[in-house]
Design an enzyme around this catalytic site. Sequence first.
Site, short mmCIF file in Angstrom:
data_model
loop_
_atom_site.label_atom_id
_atom_site.label_comp_id
_atom_site.label_asym_id
_atom_site.label_seq_id
_atom_site.Cartn_x
_atom_site.Cartn_y
_atom_site.Cartn_z
N SER A 150 0.85 -1.19 0.00
CA SER A 150 0.00 0.00 0.00
C SER A 150 0.89 1.23 0.00
CB SER A 150 -0.87 -0.01 1.26
OG SER A 150 -1.48 1.23 1.50
N TYR A 162 -1.97 -1.46 10.44
CA TYR A 162 -2.02 -1.56 8.98
C TYR A 162 -0.69 -1.11 8.37
CZ TYR A 162 -3.78 -1.01 4.21
OH TYR A 162 -3.98 -1.12 2.85
#
Length: 276
Positions: A150, A162
């Site tokens: 990401s 995350y």
Amino acid sequence: MSDDKDVASWWNGKAAVVTGAARGQGAAEALRLLQAGATVYALDVLPESDATWAELRAAAGEDAERLRIRVADVARESDWLALADEISAAGVPLYGLVNNAGVTLRKTVTETTHAEWRRLLDINLDGPFLAIRNLAALMPQGAAIVNTSSTAGLTGYFSAAYTASKWALRGLTRAASLELAGRGIRVNTVCPGLVETPMIMQPNAVHDAGRARLFYEGNRDATPLSRGADADEIAAAVMFLLGPEASFITGADLPVDGGMTGGGVYWRIGKSTGNL
């Protein structure tokens, strides 16, 4: 380098595994592989009765005959062992692995509980590790692995678990690319920015629907192309990294983010001062 004819038919008679394949990016990647001629093992925790699987089958059309839906937990090694046995018995060589499955949690370090931290890393990091650990032995020379990181794995981001998982996944990619290079297997990461999937607008314990909308708009405002990607745009990049046209690319990170990381802080500064 392969000619156009070879590239067009390259996936015929080959298999690929896509995790998190029931919807969103994973479904788009599975469809791309099916359309290219691959046999696709589509993994997700959603039960086979979930409507998203029926939508995937319908979208695949005649290619659905090569779709193998498997309900599996990517964080459970026994599920990977069972899949490895199945693929080996089927006799179709495994040329692609897309570690797409992932969850998010928009909480800071001090807001995140240990249980939340552990669950997210189990899925986002342990899942790809277990996939590579158990499937790499089945992959021949010329095969490729794509891990889904990401933009959060390329820069700072308040979502602690995350962010940590996506940075760590890039490290796993580098280590695996070194180990598997001698066997002619490539390993890369794709790093999406804002993607127009249900997850980006999903409320949670910290962000209600209103704050989720602000989060979405903030991401879009930080993207020079001023929009989110369609899931198929991410799938196109994944297909490139999996295929023969990327035959000399390994251990690399490919941002597919509309310029978000490339523009960095100076994009926002230039925009606010009227220079962009």
